[in-house]
Structure formats: structure tokens, C-alpha cells
Design a protein around this motif. Structure first.
Motif, PDB file in Angstrom:
ATOM      1  N   ARG A   1      12.313   4.905   8.260  1.00  0.00           N
ATOM      2  CA  ARG A   1      10.953   5.228   8.697  1.00  0.00           C
ATOM      3  C   ARG A   1       9.901   4.249   8.184  1.00  0.00           C
ATOM      4  O   ARG A   1       8.717   4.404   8.479  1.00  0.00           O
ATOM      5  CB  ARG A   1      10.612   6.639   8.236  1.00  0.00           C
ATOM      6  N   LEU A   2      10.308   3.257   7.411  1.00  0.00           N
ATOM      7  CA  LEU A   2       9.371   2.303   6.824  1.00  0.00           C
ATOM      8  C   LEU A   2       9.379   1.001   7.616  1.00  0.00           C
ATOM      9  O   LEU A   2      10.449   0.462   7.912  1.00  0.00           O
ATOM     10  CB  LEU A   2       9.747   2.007   5.367  1.00  0.00           C
ATOM     11  N   THR A   3       8.186   0.514   7.954  1.00  0.00           N
ATOM     12  CA  THR A   3       8.047  -0.764   8.648  1.00  0.00           C
ATOM     13  C   THR A   3       7.153  -1.674   7.826  1.00  0.00           C
ATOM     14  O   THR A   3       6.030  -1.288   7.469  1.00  0.00           O
ATOM     15  CB  THR A   3       7.444  -0.580  10.049  1.00  0.00           C
ATOM     16  N   PHE A   4       7.648  -2.868   7.553  1.00  0.00           N
ATOM     17  CA  PHE A   4       6.930  -3.843   6.738  1.00  0.00           C
ATOM     18  C   PHE A   4       6.577  -5.036   7.628  1.00  0.00           C
ATOM     19  O   PHE A   4       7.409  -5.508   8.396  1.00  0.00           O
ATOM     20  CB  PHE A   4       7.809  -4.330   5.586  1.00  0.00           C
ATOM     21  N   GLN A   5       5.325  -5.503   7.464  1.00  0.00           N
ATOM     22  CA  GLN A   5       4.893  -6.663   8.244  1.00  0.00           C
ATOM     23  C   GLN A   5       4.273  -7.700   7.341  1.00  0.00           C
ATOM     24  O   GLN A   5       3.578  -7.373   6.373  1.00  0.00           O
ATOM     25  CB  GLN A   5       3.867  -6.239   9.299  1.00  0.00           C
ATOM     26  N   PHE A   6       4.492  -8.960   7.691  1.00  0.00           N
ATOM     27  CA  PHE A   6       3.862 -10.081   7.005  1.00  0.00           C
ATOM     28  C   PHE A   6       3.027 -10.811   8.053  1.00  0.00           C
ATOM     29  O   PHE A   6       3.528 -11.150   9.116  1.00  0.00           O
ATOM     30  CB  PHE A   6       4.928 -11.013   6.437  1.00  0.00           C
ATOM     31  N   GLY A   7       1.760 -11.035   7.752  1.00  0.00           N
ATOM     32  CA  GLY A   7       0.860 -11.609   8.736  1.00  0.00           C
ATOM     33  C   GLY A   7       1.223 -13.036   9.139  1.00  0.00           C
ATOM     34  O   GLY A   7       1.923 -13.745   8.408  1.00  0.00           O
ATOM     35  N   GLU A   8       0.695 -13.425  10.286  1.00  0.00           N
ATOM     36  CA  GLU A   8       0.986 -14.774  10.804  1.00  0.00           C
ATOM     37  C   GLU A   8       0.504 -15.853   9.841  1.00  0.00           C
ATOM     38  O   GLU A   8       1.149 -16.908   9.699  1.00  0.00           O
ATOM     39  CB  GLU A   8       0.320 -14.959  12.171  1.00  0.00           C
ATOM     40  N   ALA A   9      -0.632 -15.624   9.216  1.00  0.00           N
ATOM     41  CA  ALA A   9      -1.182 -16.603   8.283  1.00  0.00           C
ATOM     42  C   ALA A   9      -0.621 -16.447   6.871  1.00  0.00           C
ATOM     43  O   ALA A   9      -0.998 -17.204   5.971  1.00  0.00           O
ATOM     44  CB  ALA A   9      -2.704 -16.474   8.242  1.00  0.00           C
ATOM     45  N   LYS A  10       0.265 -15.483   6.686  1.00  0.00           N
ATOM     46  CA  LYS A  10       0.876 -15.194   5.380  1.00  0.00           C
ATOM     47  C   LYS A  10      -0.191 -14.899   4.326  1.00  0.00           C
ATOM     48  O   LYS A  10      -0.066 -15.295   3.158  1.00  0.00           O
ATOM     49  CB  LYS A  10       1.788 -16.342   4.930  1.00  0.00           C
ATOM     50  N   LYS A  11      -1.235 -14.198   4.759  1.00  0.00           N
ATOM     51  CA  LYS A  11      -2.275 -13.785   3.814  1.00  0.00           C
ATOM     52  C   LYS A  11      -2.375 -12.271   3.723  1.00  0.00           C
ATOM     53  O   LYS A  11      -3.111 -11.751   2.892  1.00  0.00           O
ATOM     54  CB  LYS A  11      -3.634 -14.349   4.236  1.00  0.00           C
ATOM     55  N   ASN A  12      -1.692 -11.566   4.596  1.00  0.00           N
ATOM     56  CA  ASN A  12      -1.772 -10.115   4.548  1.00  0.00           C
ATOM     57  C   ASN A  12      -0.434  -9.497   4.905  1.00  0.00           C
ATOM     58  O   ASN A  12       0.440 -10.131   5.516  1.00  0.00           O
ATOM     59  CB  ASN A  12      -2.879  -9.588   5.455  1.00  0.00           C
ATOM     60  N   SER A  13      -0.307  -8.254   4.506  1.00  0.00           N
ATOM     61  CA  SER A  13       0.928  -7.522   4.745  1.00  0.00           C
ATOM     62  C   SER A  13       0.613  -6.040   4.837  1.00  0.00           C
ATOM     63  O   SER A  13      -0.430  -5.581   4.342  1.00  0.00           O
ATOM     64  CB  SER A  13       1.916  -7.786   3.611  1.00  0.00           C
ATOM     65  N   SER A  14       1.494  -5.306   5.463  1.00  0.00           N
ATOM     66  CA  SER A  14       1.306  -3.865   5.547  1.00  0.00           C
ATOM     67  C   SER A  14       2.648  -3.153   5.447  1.00  0.00           C
ATOM     68  O   SER A  14       3.700  -3.705   5.755  1.00  0.00           O
ATOM     69  CB  SER A  14       0.605  -3.489   6.855  1.00  0.00           C
ATOM     70  N   LEU A  15       2.546  -1.915   4.990  1.00  0.00           N
ATOM     71  CA  LEU A  15       3.690  -1.003   4.946  1.00  0.00           C
ATOM     72  C   LEU A  15       3.285   0.243   5.713  1.00  0.00           C
ATOM     73  O   LEU A  15       2.261   0.858   5.394  1.00  0.00           O
ATOM     74  CB  LEU A  15       4.040  -0.657   3.501  1.00  0.00           C
ATOM     75  N   HIS A  16       4.057   0.609   6.695  1.00  0.00           N
ATOM     76  CA  HIS A  16       3.776   1.783   7.508  1.00  0.00           C
ATOM     77  C   HIS A  16       4.946   2.757   7.398  1.00  0.00           C
ATOM     78  O   HIS A  16       6.106   2.356   7.567  1.00  0.00           O
ATOM     79  CB  HIS A  16       3.575   1.373   8.974  1.00  0.00           C
ATOM     80  N   ILE A  17       4.632   4.014   7.099  1.00  0.00           N
ATOM     81  CA  ILE A  17       5.660   5.054   7.053  1.00  0.00           C
ATOM     82  C   ILE A  17       5.407   6.016   8.196  1.00  0.00           C
ATOM     83  O   ILE A  17       4.299   6.568   8.326  1.00  0.00           O
ATOM     84  CB  ILE A  17       5.660   5.805   5.710  1.00  0.00           C
ATOM     85  N   THR A  18       6.393   6.228   8.990  1.00  0.00           N
ATOM     86  CA  THR A  18       6.306   7.155  10.122  1.00  0.00           C
ATOM     87  C   THR A  18       6.777   8.538   9.690  1.00  0.00           C
ATOM     88  O   THR A  18       7.783   8.663   8.985  1.00  0.00           O
ATOM     89  CB  THR A  18       7.182   6.645  11.277  1.00  0.00           C
ATOM     90  N   ALA A  19       6.039   9.550  10.099  1.00  0.00           N
ATOM     91  CA  ALA A  19       6.441  10.947   9.847  1.00  0.00           C
ATOM     92  C   ALA A  19       6.803  11.173   8.385  1.00  0.00           C
ATOM     93  O   ALA A  19       7.976  11.399   8.044  1.00  0.00           O
ATOM     94  CB  ALA A  19       7.592  11.332  10.763  1.00  0.00           C
ATOM     95  N   THR A  20       5.809  11.111   7.530  1.00  0.00           N
ATOM     96  CA  THR A  20       6.043  11.200   6.092  1.00  0.00           C
ATOM     97  C   THR A  20       6.784  12.477   5.698  1.00  0.00           C
ATOM     98  O   THR A  20       6.655  13.534   6.338  1.00  0.00           O
ATOM     99  CB  THR A  20       4.721  11.153   5.323  1.00  0.00           C
ATOM    100  N   GLN A  21       7.547  12.340   4.625  1.00  0.00           N
ATOM    101  CA  GLN A  21       8.270  13.469   4.036  1.00  0.00           C
ATOM    102  C   GLN A  21       7.877  13.571   2.568  1.00  0.00           C
ATOM    103  O   GLN A  21       7.345  12.620   2.001  1.00  0.00           O
ATOM    104  CB  GLN A  21       9.785  13.245   4.174  1.00  0.00           C
ATOM    105  N   THR A  22       8.169  14.703   1.957  1.00  0.00           N
ATOM    106  CA  THR A  22       7.779  14.901   0.555  1.00  0.00           C
ATOM    107  C   THR A  22       8.444  13.869  -0.361  1.00  0.00           C
ATOM    108  O   THR A  22       7.919  13.533  -1.419  1.00  0.00           O
ATOM    109  CB  THR A  22       8.121  16.314   0.083  1.00  0.00           C
ATOM    110  N   THR A  23       9.563  13.348   0.057  1.00  0.00           N
ATOM    111  CA  THR A  23      10.246  12.336  -0.764  1.00  0.00           C
ATOM    112  C   THR A  23       9.524  10.987  -0.766  1.00  0.00           C
ATOM    113  O   THR A  23       9.866  10.098  -1.548  1.00  0.00           O
ATOM    114  CB  THR A  23      11.677  12.109  -0.255  1.00  0.00           C
ATOM    115  N   ASP A  24       8.526  10.845   0.106  1.00  0.00           N
ATOM    116  CA  ASP A  24       7.771   9.590   0.157  1.00  0.00           C
ATOM    117  C   ASP A  24       6.672   9.518  -0.896  1.00  0.00           C
ATOM    118  O   ASP A  24       6.034   8.473  -1.067  1.00  0.00           O
ATOM    119  CB  ASP A  24       7.133   9.401   1.539  1.00  0.00           C
ATOM    120  N   VAL A  25       6.440  10.621  -1.605  1.00  0.00           N
ATOM    121  CA  VAL A  25       5.393  10.664  -2.627  1.00  0.00           C
ATOM    122  C   VAL A  25       5.602   9.565  -3.667  1.00  0.00           C
ATOM    123  O   VAL A  25       6.725   9.306  -4.099  1.00  0.00           O
ATOM    124  CB  VAL A  25       5.390  12.045  -3.317  1.00  0.00           C
ATOM    125  N   GLY A  26       4.503   8.920  -4.055  1.00  0.00           N
ATOM    126  CA  GLY A  26       4.575   7.884  -5.079  1.00  0.00           C
ATOM    127  C   GLY A  26       3.487   6.854  -4.871  1.00  0.00           C
ATOM    128  O   GLY A  26       2.613   7.022  -4.017  1.00  0.00           O
TER     129      GLY A  26
END
Lengths: 112, 115
Positions: free
Chosen positions: A60-85
């Protein structure tokens, strides 16, 4: 100095909702890593991104690195209690300078 | 199973004391790191080492020193502890050619309180 900014600092979501955390750097990164720290625990490596525009998925985790390699994101779909942290990004600015610079982290709380 | 072990989970010391935080890794890797973690500030690098007897300053080395006499052991030393050094200290071992080009393995952390 070289910094990696991470937002938001806190995020509270209902279980089942999506979650995204963002990292930004003012200068180009060589690579970026993501870590998860459970409450009371230590950071645990999730993934490393190296290529411009790279996208990687772990269930459920998607990680992206920007085209310019200056930014990144982490996206979690349909969170669950185990994602806490707290989720940290960590950037390496160049391979000649091996200081891995951590973002300030995003603390995710799930409302059941 | 890879392990990074820190000698103490909790530590309370007095202002002015000399404090030693010990870290041992069983990964046989050359790279080791000390971070401190404070709320709202993330993890900040204090010192790191690429080889035995080798050390480099991180972002916040003031008030700290390190020792790496053996490959598996990396010690953080607070020469004269102060209350602003109250923090969670995390040791890490890294893979890759140099530095943390690949996965970093963290110890369980030492929560140090200076009174």
C-alpha cells in the motif's frame, strides 16, 4: 547548510483514509531513503530511491522521487492501525559527502 | 539477523560528568554513525566513521567526541555532560561503498537524561 524539509509534522487520519508525507530539498539529492519509526522503537529502513522520477511500490506504500531529484513523497493507501508511527525521509546530497540528512519526520496517528 | 546494540536503554547522568555511550554492530561493515533525536528536529548526525580509528564530524559535533578502536565498536563520548544534551541517541551501521548509500541499521537507542 544542506537541509531536507518534511511536511506535515503531524497527520491524523481515519483508518482507511490515505496519507501522504512530502520531503523537499533546496539542492539536488543523490538519493533519498525512507524510514519508519514505530512508537518507542528505532527507525527502520523502508526503501531507497536513486533515479530521477523513480516510483517504487511496497504493497500500500508508494514512493516517488522527483524529476529534479529535489523532492520525494510517500503515499499510503487505505491506512491501517499498523501504519502508526513517524516516517522520515533522509537525503544524500552527493556521493563524495556521505552525510545522510534526515527530515524532521511526519508523525502519523490513525483514528480507528 | 543483523544487529546494532547500544549498551544502555536509559541513562541518567549529572551535569559535568563524562559520559560514554557504547554501540556494537555484528554486520562487519565499515561505516558507523551517531545521531541524536529530538522532537521536531528529526535525527541529527553527530559523528560518523568509515574505518577503524577514522572519524568525521557530522552536523552537530560540539560537545561530543567519538572513538573507534575496533571495527565493531563505536563509542560516543560526552566530555562534560550538560542539560542541553538530554536526548535520544541512536547509533547506526551502514552499508555501501561509503556512508549510507544503502540501508542503515539502527540500534534501539539510548535515552540520556542529564540532571
Amino acid at each position: 547548510g544542506q537541509q531536507v524539509m518534511q511536511i506535515p509534522q503531524y497527520q491524523h487520519v481515519q483508518e482507511g483514509e490515505d496519507f501522504t508525507t512530502y520531503c523537499n530539498s533546496s539542492t539536488t539529492l543523490s538519493n533519498i531513503q525512507w524510514y519508519k519509526q514505530r512508537p518507542g522503537g528505532h527507525p527502520v529502513f523502508l526503501i531507497q530511491l536513486v533515479k530521477s522520477g523513480e516510483v517504487k511500490k511496497q504493497k500500500r506504500l508508494t514512493f516517488q522521487f522527483g524529476e529534479a531529484k529535489k523532492n520525494s513523497s510517500l503515499h499510503i493507501t487505505a491506512t491501517q492501525t499498523t501504519d502508526v508511527g513517524t516516517y522520515f525521509c533522509a537525503g544524500l546530497f552527493n556521493f563524495g559527502n556521505e552525510k545522510l540528512t534526515f527530515g524532521t519526520g511526519t508523525r502519523l496517528t490513525i483514528i480507528p | 539477523d543483523v544487529k546494532v546494540t547500544q549498551s544502555s536503554r536509559y541513562l541518567v547522568k549529572r551535569t559535568g560528568e563524562k559520559v560514554f555511550l557504547e554501540c556494537v554492530q555484528d554486520m562487519d561493515h565499515e561505516n558507523m554513525f551517531w545521531y541524536r533525536q529530538d522532537p521536531g528536529l528529526g535525527l541529527r548526525l553527530i559523528y560518523f566513521s568509515y574505518d577503524v580509528k577514522m572519524k568525521e564530524k557530522g552536523d552537530i559535533p560540539e560537545g561530543y567526541s567519538v572513538s573507534r578502536e575496533k571495527k565493531e565498536r563505536f563509542s560516543l563520548i560526552l566530555e562534560s555532560a550538560s542539560t542541553n544534551q538530554t536526548s535520544m541517541y541512536l547509533c547506526a551501521g551502514g552499508d555501501g561503498d561509503r556512508g549510507l548509500g544503502a540501508e542503515a541499521f539502527f540500534g534501539q537507542g539510548t535515552r540520556l537524561t542529564v540532571v
